[in-house]
Every structure is written in C-alpha cells, then in structure tokens.
Design a protein around this motif. Structure first.
Motif, PDB file in Angstrom:
ATOM      1  N   LEU A  17       4.095   9.733   6.888  1.00 29.75           N
ATOM      2  CA  LEU A  17       4.133   8.608   6.135  1.00 29.75           C
ATOM      3  C   LEU A  17       2.876   8.198   5.259  1.00 29.75           C
ATOM      4  CD1 LEU A  17       5.831   6.333   8.851  1.00 29.75           C
ATOM      5  CD2 LEU A  17       6.845   6.886   6.831  1.00 29.75           C
ATOM      6  N   ARG A  18       1.589   8.768   5.931  1.00 29.53           N
ATOM      7  CA  ARG A  18       0.543   8.552   5.310  1.00 29.53           C
ATOM      8  C   ARG A  18       0.269   9.339   4.177  1.00 29.53           C
ATOM      9  NH1 ARG A  18      -2.216  10.214   9.238  1.00 29.53           N
ATOM     10  NH2 ARG A  18      -2.539   8.376  10.249  1.00 29.53           N
ATOM     11  N   ALA A  19       0.646  10.726   4.215  1.00 28.00           N
ATOM     12  CA  ALA A  19       0.714  11.579   2.962  1.00 28.00           C
ATOM     13  C   ALA A  19       1.781  11.035   1.957  1.00 28.00           C
ATOM     14  CB  ALA A  19       1.242  12.923   3.459  1.00 28.00           C
ATOM     15  N   ALA A  20       2.809  10.420   2.321  1.00 29.27           N
ATOM     16  CA  ALA A  20       3.760   9.872   1.299  1.00 29.27           C
ATOM     17  C   ALA A  20       3.225   8.905   0.559  1.00 29.27           C
ATOM     18  CB  ALA A  20       5.185   9.395   2.077  1.00 29.27           C
ATOM     19  N   MET A  21       2.378   7.942   1.165  1.00 25.12           N
ATOM     20  CA  MET A  21       1.730   6.704   0.744  1.00 25.12           C
ATOM     21  C   MET A  21       0.336   7.366  -0.158  1.00 25.12           C
ATOM     22  SD  MET A  21       1.989   3.773   3.625  1.00 25.12           S
ATOM     23  CE  MET A  21       1.441   4.793   4.982  1.00 25.12           C
ATOM     24  N   ALA A  22      -0.345   8.035   0.222  1.00 29.09           N
ATOM     25  CA  ALA A  22      -1.401   8.758  -0.382  1.00 29.09           C
ATOM     26  C   ALA A  22      -0.984   9.383  -1.854  1.00 29.09           C
ATOM     27  CB  ALA A  22      -2.190   9.685   0.435  1.00 29.09           C
ATOM     28  N   GLU A  23       0.141  10.189  -1.793  1.00 27.77           N
ATOM     29  CA  GLU A  23       0.692  10.956  -2.848  1.00 27.77           C
ATOM     30  C   GLU A  23       1.650  10.049  -3.751  1.00 27.77           C
ATOM     31  OE1 GLU A  23       2.759  14.110  -0.995  1.00 27.77           O
ATOM     32  OE2 GLU A  23       1.066  14.852  -0.008  1.00 27.77           O
ATOM     33  N   GLY A  24       1.799   8.722  -3.294  1.00 28.69           N
ATOM     34  CA  GLY A  24       2.571   7.847  -4.396  1.00 28.69           C
ATOM     35  C   GLY A  24       4.158   7.982  -4.008  1.00 28.69           C
ATOM     36  N   VAL A  25       4.423   8.677  -3.263  1.00 38.77           N
ATOM     37  CA  VAL A  25       5.923   8.737  -3.053  1.00 38.77           C
ATOM     38  C   VAL A  25       6.423   7.341  -2.445  1.00 38.77           C
ATOM     39  CG1 VAL A  25       7.755   9.818  -1.630  1.00 38.77           C
ATOM     40  CG2 VAL A  25       5.824  11.081  -2.541  1.00 38.77           C
ATOM     41  N   LEU A  26       5.466   6.681  -1.567  1.00 44.80           N
ATOM     42  CA  LEU A  26       5.877   5.356  -1.167  1.00 44.80           C
ATOM     43  C   LEU A  26       4.791   4.524  -1.733  1.00 44.80           C
ATOM     44  CD1 LEU A  26       6.243   5.822   2.764  1.00 44.80           C
ATOM     45  CD2 LEU A  26       8.114   5.414   1.060  1.00 44.80           C
ATOM     46  N   THR A  27       5.303   3.669  -2.604  1.00 45.90           N
ATOM     47  CA  THR A  27       4.412   2.820  -3.436  1.00 45.90           C
ATOM     48  C   THR A  27       4.155   1.598  -2.777  1.00 45.90           C
ATOM     49  OG1 THR A  27       6.180   1.932  -4.873  1.00 45.90           O
ATOM     50  CG2 THR A  27       5.286   3.950  -5.572  1.00 45.90           C
ATOM     51  N   PRO A  28       2.896   0.994  -3.208  1.00 50.39           N
ATOM     52  CA  PRO A  28       2.673  -0.254  -2.718  1.00 50.39           C
ATOM     53  C   PRO A  28       3.488  -1.426  -2.771  1.00 50.39           C
ATOM     54  CG  PRO A  28       0.547   0.588  -3.802  1.00 50.39           C
ATOM     55  CD  PRO A  28       1.592   1.482  -4.186  1.00 50.39           C
ATOM     56  N   GLY A  29       3.761  -2.124  -1.801  1.00 52.93           N
ATOM     57  CA  GLY A  29       4.759  -3.219  -1.931  1.00 52.93           C
ATOM     58  C   GLY A  29       6.124  -2.698  -1.344  1.00 52.93           C
ATOM     59  N   GLN A  55      -0.522   2.618  14.244  1.00 53.45           N
ATOM     60  CA  GLN A  55      -1.568   3.216  13.776  1.00 53.45           C
ATOM     61  C   GLN A  55      -1.985   3.069  12.258  1.00 53.45           C
ATOM     62  OE1 GLN A  55      -3.607   4.667  16.040  1.00 53.45           O
ATOM     63  NE2 GLN A  55      -5.102   5.429  14.065  1.00 53.45           N
ATOM     64  N   LEU A  56      -0.835   3.143  11.655  1.00 54.85           N
ATOM     65  CA  LEU A  56      -0.888   2.734  10.011  1.00 54.85           C
ATOM     66  C   LEU A  56      -1.397   1.354   9.693  1.00 54.85           C
ATOM     67  CD1 LEU A  56       2.049   5.062   8.909  1.00 54.85           C
ATOM     68  CD2 LEU A  56      -0.204   5.713   8.793  1.00 54.85           C
ATOM     69  N   TYR A  57      -0.646   0.252  10.746  1.00 50.88           N
ATOM     70  CA  TYR A  57      -1.308  -0.783  10.259  1.00 50.88           C
ATOM     71  C   TYR A  57      -2.757  -0.693  10.670  1.00 50.88           C
ATOM     72  CZ  TYR A  57       2.926  -3.833  10.080  1.00 50.88           C
ATOM     73  OH  TYR A  57       4.113  -4.520   9.996  1.00 50.88           O
ATOM     74  N   ALA A  58      -3.412  -0.217  11.502  1.00 51.47           N
ATOM     75  CA  ALA A  58      -4.701  -0.351  11.858  1.00 51.47           C
ATOM     76  C   ALA A  58      -5.689   0.303  10.824  1.00 51.47           C
ATOM     77  CB  ALA A  58      -4.921   0.369  13.209  1.00 51.47           C
ATOM     78  N   GLU A  59      -4.988   1.578  10.181  1.00 57.13           N
ATOM     79  CA  GLU A  59      -5.841   2.122   9.214  1.00 57.13           C
ATOM     80  C   GLU A  59      -5.592   1.224   7.994  1.00 57.13           C
ATOM     81  OE1 GLU A  59      -4.431   6.184   8.811  1.00 57.13           O
ATOM     82  OE2 GLU A  59      -4.645   6.613  11.147  1.00 57.13           O
ATOM     83  N   GLY A  60      -4.990   0.192   7.627  1.00 54.68           N
ATOM     84  CA  GLY A  60      -4.936  -0.468   6.534  1.00 54.68           C
ATOM     85  C   GLY A  60      -3.678  -0.272   5.600  1.00 54.68           C
ATOM     86  N   TRP A  61      -2.912   0.828   5.922  1.00 58.06           N
ATOM     87  CA  TRP A  61      -1.813   1.289   5.040  1.00 58.06           C
ATOM     88  C   TRP A  61      -0.509   0.602   4.945  1.00 58.06           C
ATOM     89  CZ3 TRP A  61      -2.793   5.293   1.715  1.00 58.06           C
ATOM     90  CH2 TRP A  61      -3.653   6.275   2.070  1.00 58.06           C
ATOM     91  N   LEU A  62      -0.211  -0.157   5.902  1.00 58.23           N
ATOM     92  CA  LEU A  62       0.968  -1.022   6.057  1.00 58.23           C
ATOM     93  C   LEU A  62       0.690  -2.639   6.125  1.00 58.23           C
ATOM     94  CD1 LEU A  62       3.211   1.002   8.537  1.00 58.23           C
ATOM     95  CD2 LEU A  62       2.946   1.338   6.040  1.00 58.23           C
ATOM     96  N   ASP A  63       1.455  -3.414   5.814  1.00 60.35           N
ATOM     97  CA  ASP A  63       1.189  -4.603   5.940  1.00 60.35           C
ATOM     98  C   ASP A  63       2.482  -5.286   6.684  1.00 60.35           C
ATOM     99  OD1 ASP A  63       0.381  -7.369   5.550  1.00 60.35           O
ATOM    100  OD2 ASP A  63       0.788  -7.495   3.323  1.00 60.35           O
ATOM    101  N   GLY A  64       2.416  -6.140   7.257  1.00 58.81           N
ATOM    102  CA  GLY A  64       3.301  -6.869   8.025  1.00 58.81           C
ATOM    103  C   GLY A  64       3.714  -8.246   7.665  1.00 58.81           C
ATOM    104  N   ARG A  65       4.831  -8.583   7.059  1.00 59.17           N
ATOM    105  CA  ARG A  65       5.263  -9.973   6.891  1.00 59.17           C
ATOM    106  C   ARG A  65       6.058 -10.530   7.742  1.00 59.17           C
ATOM    107  NH1 ARG A  65       6.295  -8.169   0.520  1.00 59.17           N
ATOM    108  NH2 ARG A  65       4.543  -7.050   0.309  1.00 59.17           N
ATOM    109  N   HIS A  66       5.614 -11.735   8.277  1.00 56.78           N
ATOM    110  CA  HIS A  66       6.356 -12.157   9.332  1.00 56.78           C
ATOM    111  C   HIS A  66       7.762 -12.677   9.058  1.00 56.78           C
ATOM    112  CE1 HIS A  66       7.233 -14.234  13.191  1.00 56.78           C
ATOM    113  NE2 HIS A  66       7.309 -15.261  12.553  1.00 56.78           N
ATOM    114  N   GLY A  67       8.871 -11.933   9.811  1.00 54.82           N
ATOM    115  CA  GLY A  67      10.340 -12.635   9.486  1.00 54.82           C
ATOM    116  C   GLY A  67      10.631 -11.466   8.158  1.00 54.82           C
ATOM    117  N   SER A  68       9.833 -10.809   7.489  1.00 50.73           N
ATOM    118  CA  SER A  68      10.382 -10.257   6.313  1.00 50.73           C
ATOM    119  C   SER A  68      10.435  -8.629   6.696  1.00 50.73           C
ATOM    120  CB  SER A  68       9.601 -10.416   5.283  1.00 50.73           C
ATOM    121  OG  SER A  68       9.547 -11.767   4.889  1.00 50.73           O
ATOM    122  N   GLY A  69       9.508  -8.129   7.325  1.00 49.90           N
ATOM    123  CA  GLY A  69       9.596  -6.579   7.794  1.00 49.90           C
ATOM    124  C   GLY A  69       8.501  -5.836   7.554  1.00 49.90           C
ATOM    125  N   THR A  70       8.210  -4.555   7.107  1.00 49.13           N
ATOM    126  CA  THR A  70       6.917  -3.700   7.233  1.00 49.13           C
ATOM    127  C   THR A  70       6.998  -3.093   5.689  1.00 49.13           C
ATOM    128  OG1 THR A  70       7.125  -3.364   9.472  1.00 49.13           O
ATOM    129  CG2 THR A  70       5.849  -1.762   8.098  1.00 49.13           C
TER     130      THR A  70
END
Length: 531
Positions: A17-29, A55-70
């Motif tokens: 997942l980290r690699a997918a985010m770093a390479e832009g496969v998974l984009t912000p948001g 682990q990805l939350y702790a590293e700052g890659w993910l953001d949790g929104r209460h009631g909405s998901g990851t």
C-alpha cells in the motif's frame, strides 16, 4: 501476499500500500476498502489488514474520518527517489560523493495498537476534540515514605516555581519532592545480576594505552546489529562511532561541520541543550518552527549548514514526522546541501504501533543519526552512538582525537556484554511494559489535557498562557515539580502549557502526583475540554 515469505503478512500489505501511494497509484483523498472487505478479498484475517492500516496511519500515509472510512492522506508532492546517487554533504564539507545507491529498508514488525488509540491525531499540538474523558475515582493510596506530596502546602518553606523547577533531581529527592519533570528514566529496576556480570567482565579487560576514537570494535559490531534490528537501518561497524551521550555526539558533529558564523537550525520549541551545544561551536542558532507532526519543512531557511531534529518523537510536543514530510525534509537537504542531524533519543518506547524506521535509513548520505542508552538503561553508563557514512565518520574521529575526547573503555566493555548476552533487549522489553503502565496512570488522571502521549517518557499539557505560572506554583507548593513548556522555546513561546515526565518518579508518587495535578488543573482551567 506470500505466506511462505519470512515477512509477516501485515508488513507485506503495508509495504504494498505504501508503494502504491508513493507511486501515485493510490492518490490523495482516495478511499480504501474497509478492513473487513479487504481481508475478505485477500483471503487473510481482518487483524492483518487492521495492523497494516495502523502502521500507515502512524506514518502519516492514511487519514481516518469518523463514520466515513479510511482515506489516503493529503500531502505535498513527494520527490521521486529517496536520494540521488552521488549525493554528498554541504559544499565545502570536503567529503567525496557517495557511491552507495539507495539502501532497501528492513521491514519492521507491526505492533498491536492499544484499544482506543487515536493514531497520529493523538500526538498533535491542537487539543483533543474527543471531549473530556471520564475519570475513574481511585481510593487514596499511601505515598512512598519520604515523599512530601501533601494535601496542603508545604511548611518548609514552599518553593517558588521558578526556583523549584531548576533544582537538580538529587536536590528534589533530598527535599522529598515528587519530580514529574521530563528527561530522566526509571533506573531502579535493572537486572542487578546482569549489571554486576557486565562490570566484572569490564574489569577483566586490560587497559588500552591508545583507545580508538571510533570505540571498541566489538561494541560497534553489536550496536550496528542492534540498530539493524531495532531501527530498521542497514549499517555496519564502519558506520558507528561510540559516544558518551547524544550531547557528546552532537558536539563532535558541530566541531566537524560547523565554524564561526555557520547557521544551525534547531526545532522551536525544542531541546535547549542542542542549541547550547551547537552555539558553543560558533554556530548562529536559527529557530525552526514545528507543528503537531514535527518540523515544518516549508519554513526552513535555505542557508543552513545543519538542522537538528527529533523526527521519531518531537521534543517536547510529541509529534512523529510522517513519511511524506520526511521525504520533503531530505529533498530540502539535497537541494540546499545541509546535513540533517537526527536525534533518536527515545525511539525504543512506542505504545501504539511499531516505531517508524530512522530517517537515516532513507538517505544515509544526508543524515547523521544520534542515539544513547541514557533513556533506555541509565545516564550513568555514559554510552551512545553516532551513525554516519564512513567518510564523515573518519573526519569526526580525527576531530575527536584532536580534542582528546573518548568514551570510557570499561563502560564500552560492559555495554558490549549487555548487548551480546541479550540483557539489554530483555531490559528494554521490561521497561516498555513499565512505562506503558506509567503512561496509563498519566492518561487516567490527565487524559483530557494531554497531547504527545503515544511514545517516549513525557507528555505535554497545552494550557492557556495565563494559567501556566499559577499551576506550576501551586504544584510546587504541594511538593510536586512540573516543567513549563515555555522553557523549551527559543525566544517568544508560540505554545503554552506543561511538559510532564513520567520516567523517574516512584510509581506510587506518580499516581498521587497526577491526581494532585488533575485537581489543580480542574480548579485553574476546568475539565480540559477547552484547553
């Protein structure tokens, strides 16, 4: 997912997942599947997905929104590579270009998150938005004999807050005060048999008439192995110089890289001793702002020779620098030629997820890593380490020899045996459990006021500026020493509150001290929901 690999499934998933985010496969948001849905799709347990997400939350890659998901966290554009081949230190540093390519990171095991943890938001500078947490009343407990934590003011005579917070720990103990200032570990529960065995071994070693400024070769090998295992960085003994402490290592780096008028960046608020050490080497100290995640890269001047930072657990605010911002910091260092000095002072103590790999591992050509056993074992031991590329390490060793600076040979020999026999690892596991219990006590009484409480041996309590001095004074009058956050500022304070250390007080005194402080705060600032 390869079940036959030697890497845990959660680590494999977080890496992918980290690699997918770093390479832009998974984009912000972008929204990620729920842990249950992804676990079903991959044919793994939900725990595997939950640990990877944590682990990805702790590293700052993910953001949790209460009631909405990851979701994939929003962040600035990242540089494409960790570091370019041939990167080197600042112009004029006299170092040859690095011939090492990017070094792969050793995956770290993912630890279980404690129930109710709020991931990265728990360490932020802004106050908690969860509202006040209910406190469970506890029966009164007897405090340790000799403690002067009382229900009323001291009679002999009450210390002024400005005077009391500057007393040495020995003086505080002599006066029977409860010391909740930060910066000291609990040293009374060490393995006495292992300690005696290590020092007997040290006493059997012959004196050295020409000690190597790098340190004992065997200890350097063992420290390199320890860092590979505990901090996820690939180093050998050629990368390690044994110091007396983090301060000693910082001084040696300053003596090697700085001269009169050189500009050295330090975090603000931050560790005051770092500024003092670099300033003593002739540097002009440049305060660099931090936020709830750590040092603000966008605000860094471009004319710094070095910047000192605490990315694993920012002192004092407690943030951990997310991976995207670490990349931006290293990109800034490459562009400006600055050296990043990474103080890894208490990275061994995390209570939510596995520690982030050291910044050094992302770009060994740009970073100097400092560490110490002062927090993990005892300041009395006087052993730490400086990790850098061999070319720089040789220069540091030459400067050290010219200064007649050295680390005690017997202390190094004793430390080597503690590492070799696994005594240090056992001590670390024991102290993690002890500090987790202490942290639980602090949160039980002071939870609504806290930030920076997922790692290390201290927490911060943001307060209204006008409330800080009265709280410190009233606590001192009740025999309780706490520290003013303003003392960590390099100039006009930008944040206000208290810094609370839970490492050195007796457990009974810690409980009583937290109870007393909670009562003072309730009177002075309310229940914590508005701090």
């Amino acid at each position: 997912m390869d079940r036959g690999a030697g890497v845990p499934l959660a680590v494999q998933l977080s890496d992918q997942l980290r690699a997918a985010m770093a390479e832009g496969v998974l984009t912000p948001g972008a929204r990620l599947p729920s842990s249950r849905a992804l676990a079903t799709e991959l044919g793994v347990s939900r725990t595997v997905v939950t640990e990877a997400y944590q682990q990805l939350y702790a590293e700052g890659w993910l953001d949790g929104r209460h009631g909405s998901g990851t979701f994939v966290a929003e962040h600035d554009s990242l540089p494409v590579a960790h570091h370019r081949p041939g990167s080197r230190f600042a112009e004029g540093a006299g170092l040859p270009p690095s011939t090492d390519g990017p070094r792969p990171q050793t995956p770290l095991p993912v630890a279980h998150r404690r129930p109710g943890s709020r991931f990265a938001g728990e360490t932020g500078l802004p106050p908690s938005t969860d509202g006040p947490r209910p406190q469970t009343p506890l029966p009164a407990t007897h405090h340790r004999p000799g403690s002067r934590l009382t229900e009323g003011p001291l009679t002999d005579p009450p210390p002024g807050s400005a005077e009391a917070v500057r007393w040495s720990r020995h003086e505080a103990r002599r006066r029977g005060l409860v010391d909740l200032r930060p910066g000291a570990p609990w040293v009374r529960d060490h393995d006495r048999a292992a300690w005696r065995r290590a020092w007997r071994h040290a006493a059997e070693q012959p004196p050295d008439d020409d000690p190597d400024p790098h340190g004992l070769p065997r200890l350097r090998e063992l420290l390199a192995e320890h860092l590979r295992r505990a901090r996820g960085i690939r180093v050998g003994p050629e990368n390690v110089l044994v110091t007396r402490s983090t301060g000693n290592g910082l001084d040696l780096v300053g003596a090697t890289l700085l001269g009169p008028g050189a500009r050295a960046g330090v975090e603000d608020p931050g560790y005051q001793r770092a500024a003092a050490v670099l300033g003593a080497r002739g540097a002009r100290i440049v305060p660099c702002p931090v936020d709830h995640d750590g040092i603000v890269v966008a605000d860094l001047p471009r004319d710094l020779s070095v910047v000192y930072t605490t990315p694993a657990h920012q002192y004092p605010l407690g943030g951990r620098l997310p991976i995207p911002r670490r990349e931006l910091l290293l990109a800034w260092a490459r562009e400006t030629g600055a050296v990043v000095i990474e103080d890894d002072y208490d990275s061994e103590f995390r209570y939510d997820v596995a520690p982030l790999p050291a910044l050094y591992g992302l770009d060994p050509g740009r970073v100097v890593l400092l560490g110490t056993l002062s927090k993990t074992l005892s300041p009395d031991l006087g052993v730490g380490w400086l990790v850098a590329e061999p070319a720089l390490l040789r220069r540091v060793a030459e400067v050290r020899r010219s200064l007649s600076d050295r680390t005690s040979g017997p202390a190094q020999a004793a430390t080597a045996l503690l590492l070799e026999r696994g005594d240090l690892d056992r001590h670390l596991r024991r102290m993690r459990r002890e500090y987790a219990r202490r942290r639980g006590v602090v949160k039980e009484f002071l939870g609504p006021y806290l930030t920076g409480d997922t790692a290390g041996l201290h927490v911060t309590l943001p307060l209204p500026a006008e409330a800080v001095a009265p709280v410190v004074a009233e606590a001192a009058a009740h025999g309780l020493l706490v520290d003013d956050l303003a003392r960590t500022a390099h100039g006009t304070p930008s944040v206000h509150g208290l810094v609370l250390g839970y490492g050195t007080a007796h457990p009974t005194d810690l409980r009583r001290g937290c109870r007393t402080l909670a009562e003072i705060l309730a009177r002075r600032v309310g229940d914590g929901s508005r701090t």
